[in-house]
Enzyme design. Structure first.
Site, PDB file in Angstrom:
ATOM      1  N   ALA A  69      -9.549  -4.581  -4.878  1.00 13.51           N
ATOM      2  CA  ALA A  69     -10.830  -4.540  -5.584  1.00 13.51           C
ATOM      3  C   ALA A  69     -11.906  -4.270  -4.540  1.00 13.51           C
ATOM      4  CB  ALA A  69     -11.066  -5.876  -6.275  1.00 13.51           C
ATOM      5  N   GLY A 114      -5.917  -5.937  -5.504  1.00 15.31           N
ATOM      6  CA  GLY A 114      -6.009  -5.233  -6.787  1.00 15.31           C
ATOM      7  C   GLY A 114      -5.219  -3.930  -6.795  1.00 15.31           C
ATOM      8  N   GLU A 117      -1.794  -4.965  -7.527  1.00 12.95           N
ATOM      9  CA  GLU A 117      -1.778  -5.348  -8.952  1.00 12.95           C
ATOM     10  C   GLU A 117      -1.772  -4.113  -9.853  1.00 12.95           C
ATOM     11  OE1 GLU A 117      -5.163  -8.018  -8.252  1.00 12.95           O
ATOM     12  OE2 GLU A 117      -4.022  -9.557  -9.302  1.00 12.95           O
ATOM     13  N   GLU A 137      -5.787 -11.723  -0.964  1.00 13.16           N
ATOM     14  CA  GLU A 137      -6.964 -12.394  -1.540  1.00 13.16           C
ATOM     15  C   GLU A 137      -7.210 -13.763  -0.934  1.00 13.16           C
ATOM     16  OE1 GLU A 137      -4.723 -10.702  -3.304  1.00 13.16           O
ATOM     17  OE2 GLU A 137      -5.701  -9.580  -4.909  1.00 13.16           O
TER      18      GLU A 137
HETATM   19  N1  DAK Z   1     -13.243  -3.032  -0.688  1.00 14.76           N
HETATM   20  C1  DAK Z   1     -14.289  -2.350  -0.166  1.00 14.76           C
HETATM   21  N2  DAK Z   1     -14.195  -1.591   0.941  1.00 14.76           N
HETATM   22  C2  DAK Z   1     -13.004  -1.549   1.555  1.00 14.76           C
HETATM   23  C3  DAK Z   1     -11.885  -2.255   1.086  1.00 14.76           C
HETATM   24  C4  DAK Z   1     -12.025  -3.022  -0.096  1.00 14.76           C
HETATM   25  N3  DAK Z   1     -11.026  -3.700  -0.640  1.00 14.76           N
HETATM   26  N4  DAK Z   1     -10.859  -2.006   1.931  1.00 14.76           N
HETATM   27  C5  DAK Z   1     -11.336  -1.187   2.884  1.00 14.76           C
HETATM   28  N5  DAK Z   1     -12.624  -0.899   2.652  1.00 14.76           N
HETATM   29  C6  DAK Z   1     -13.510  -0.045   3.436  1.00 14.76           C
HETATM   30  C7  DAK Z   1     -13.841  -0.720   4.761  1.00 14.76           C
HETATM   31  O1  DAK Z   1     -14.901  -1.635   4.603  1.00 14.76           O
HETATM   32  C8  DAK Z   1     -14.228   0.508   5.598  1.00 14.76           C
HETATM   33  O2  DAK Z   1     -15.521   0.903   5.241  1.00 14.76           O
HETATM   34  P1  DAK Z   1     -16.579   1.354   6.389  1.00 14.76           P
HETATM   35  O3  DAK Z   1     -16.684   0.210   7.350  1.00 14.76           O
HETATM   36  O4  DAK Z   1     -15.922   2.577   7.007  1.00 14.76           O
HETATM   37  O5  DAK Z   1     -17.827   1.675   5.622  1.00 14.76           O
HETATM   38  C9  DAK Z   1     -13.272   1.587   5.087  1.00 14.76           C
HETATM   39  O6  DAK Z   1     -12.826   1.157   3.803  1.00 14.76           O
HETATM   40  C10 DAK Z   1     -12.053   1.766   5.968  1.00 14.76           C
HETATM   41  O7  DAK Z   1     -11.463   0.483   6.150  1.00 14.76           O
HETATM   42  P2  DAK Z   1     -11.162  -0.111   7.608  1.00 14.76           P
HETATM   43  O8  DAK Z   1     -12.093   0.429   8.631  1.00 14.76           O
HETATM   44  O9  DAK Z   1     -11.079  -1.590   7.450  1.00 14.76           O
HETATM   45  O10 DAK Z   1      -9.714   0.511   7.872  1.00 14.76           O
HETATM   46  P3  DAK Z   1      -8.547  -0.098   8.753  1.00 14.76           P
HETATM   47  O11 DAK Z   1      -7.519   0.971   8.869  1.00 14.76           O
HETATM   48  O12 DAK Z   1      -9.078  -0.703  10.023  1.00 14.76           O
HETATM   49  O13 DAK Z   1      -7.944  -1.291   7.883  1.00 14.76           O
HETATM   50  C11 DAK Z   1      -7.175  -2.339   5.843  1.00 14.76           C
HETATM   51  C12 DAK Z   1      -7.333  -1.015   6.669  1.00 14.76           C
HETATM   52  C13 DAK Z   1      -6.646  -1.944   4.452  1.00 14.76           C
HETATM   53  C14 DAK Z   1      -6.144  -3.229   6.542  1.00 14.76           C
HETATM   54  C15 DAK Z   1      -8.546  -3.054   5.784  1.00 14.76           C
HETATM   55  O14 DAK Z   1      -9.530  -2.111   5.313  1.00 14.76           O
HETATM   56  C16 DAK Z   1      -8.560  -4.231   4.862  1.00 14.76           C
HETATM   57  O15 DAK Z   1      -8.094  -5.299   5.225  1.00 14.76           O
HETATM   58  N6  DAK Z   1      -9.135  -4.033   3.667  1.00 14.76           N
HETATM   59  C17 DAK Z   1      -9.320  -5.109   2.721  1.00 14.76           C
HETATM   60  C18 DAK Z   1      -8.011  -5.383   2.051  1.00 14.76           C
HETATM   61  C19 DAK Z   1      -8.163  -6.502   1.068  1.00 14.76           C
HETATM   62  O16 DAK Z   1      -8.538  -7.627   1.443  1.00 14.76           O
HETATM   63  N7  DAK Z   1      -7.857  -6.204  -0.161  1.00 14.76           N
HETATM   64  C20 DAK Z   1      -7.912  -7.177  -1.200  1.00 14.76           C
HETATM   65  C21 DAK Z   1      -9.309  -7.165  -1.749  1.00 14.76           C
HETATM   66  S1  DAK Z   1      -9.521  -8.511  -2.798  1.00 14.76           S
HETATM   67  C22 DAK Z   1     -12.005  -9.924  -9.009  1.00 14.76           C
HETATM   68  C23 DAK Z   1     -10.807  -9.527  -9.544  1.00 14.76           C
HETATM   69  C24 DAK Z   1      -9.757  -9.193  -8.732  1.00 14.76           C
HETATM   70  C25 DAK Z   1      -9.913  -9.240  -7.397  1.00 14.76           C
HETATM   71  C26 DAK Z   1     -11.115  -9.630  -6.889  1.00 14.76           C
HETATM   72  C27 DAK Z   1     -12.143  -9.963  -7.668  1.00 14.76           C
HETATM   73  N8  DAK Z   1     -13.092 -10.325  -9.829  1.00 14.76           N
HETATM   74  C28 DAK Z   1     -13.037 -10.089 -11.194  1.00 14.76           C
HETATM   75  C29 DAK Z   1     -14.253 -10.903  -9.251  1.00 14.76           C
HETATM   76  C30 DAK Z   1      -8.884  -8.809  -6.518  1.00 14.76           C
HETATM   77  C31 DAK Z   1      -9.193  -8.975  -5.240  1.00 14.76           C
HETATM   78  C32 DAK Z   1      -8.861  -8.021  -4.241  1.00 14.76           C
HETATM   79  O17 DAK Z   1      -8.278  -6.986  -4.422  1.00 14.76           O
END
Ligand code: DAK
Length: 262
Positions: A69, A114, A117, A137
């Protein structure tokens, strides 16, 4: 197909197979509300196509299927408002799972949170060799809110699902295959071809039978949607926590989160 034009997703057709590409590579194809709305509109529109054989969902760019997400959108969730926010995403996930034609995720790179998911809501998953799966998450102080706590145990079993969700560990394609999370692993770049091959292999089978087989297999755990409702309540509580704000901020500020249990 010219009528199906969107900003953040692309749609292409190949012999009656429609490929939906989530195309925000600068954010690793993270799912924001707009992407969910466009996915929903596209799936509704494709439903009207008599020639539709199946749908493939994949990610744009080289690096990611969907990295989760969109974390930058979380700060706009008002206190107590997470459930309403969740509902659009869950509606789209449920629409994919209940779709009348086969929907296959072609996973090319990161399928996190997400994104994992979304892949699990599809009927099957094909992974390229470099694909990575995980539910990180917990590192943000929340739980998987788009059905992950329910669909992951269904696919890989409770103990293994708990390990993935509690540790936030990211696993490779081969491990995902051995756990039962993906159907096939293919050389990187071959995901679309394999997904098309599977869709074409059932394209000449009785459409009504295919539709009802999908519906019946989906029905095998009738409590799924109740479970997702429960998950949504837990998510809503976490979304109001200080730790969630801290986890989100820490990600955006590219630092380690300092969780306090509040
Ligand atoms: N959201 C927004 N931006 C993201 C992102 C994400 N999930 N994942 C990556 N990006 C962005 C980064 O911020 C970066 O942006 P800039 O800094 O260049 O502007 C760009 O994509 C490239 O990412 P990285 O520079 O971090 O790239 P790396 O190769 O170094 O790392 C990575 C890749 C995939 C390991 C890393 O980006 C990472 O850890 N990303 C986050 C992964 C994550 O935590 N995913 C789960 C998100 S939480 C909800 C319902 C459901 C959910 C949440 C809320 N509600 C109803 C409220 C579900 C939650 C999730 O999915």
């Amino acid at each position: 197909m010219s009528s199906l034009t969107y900003d953040d997703i692309r749609i292409e057709e190949d012999h009656g197979i429609y490929i939906i590409t989530i195309d925000r590579p600068s954010a690793l194809n993270a799912l924001n509300l707009k992407v969910f709305m466009q996915l929903e509109q596209a799936l509704d529109a494709l439903k009207e196509y008599d020639e539709l054989k199946g749908v493939i969902i994949t990610g744009g760019g080289q690096k990611s299927f969907v990295a989760g997400a969109d974390i930058s959108e979380f700060s706009s969730i008002p206190p107590g408002g997470a459930k309403a926010f969740l509902s659009t995403g869950n509606r789209v996930m449920n629409k994919i799972e209940g779709y009348h034609k086969l929907v296959i995720a072609a996973v090319n790179g990161y399928a996190l949170g997400g994104g994992c998911e979304l892949a699990m809501a599809c009927h099957m998953r094909i992974a390229g060799e470099g694909a990575k799966f995980g539910m990180p998450e917990v590192n943000l102080g929340i739980l998987p809110g788009y059905g992950g706590t329910q669909r992951l145990p269904q696919l890989i079993g409770k103990g293994r699902a708990l390990e993935m969700i509690l540790t936030g560990e990211i696993i490779g394609a081969d491990q995902a295959k051995s756990l039962g999370l993906v159907n096939h692993v293919v050389p990187a770049g071959g995901e679309l071809a394999k997904a098309k091959e599977i869709i074409l292999s059932i394209a000449d089978k009785a459409p009504l039978a295919v539709e009802k087989i999908i519906a019946s297999v989906n029905y095998y755990d009738a409590d799924l949607h109740q479970g997702i409702g429960f998950e949504g309540d837990q998510f809503t509580a976490l979304a109001d926590s200080h730790d969630f704000k801290e986890g989100t901020l820490a990600f955006l500020e590219k630092r380690k989160a300092n969780f306090t249990g509040k």
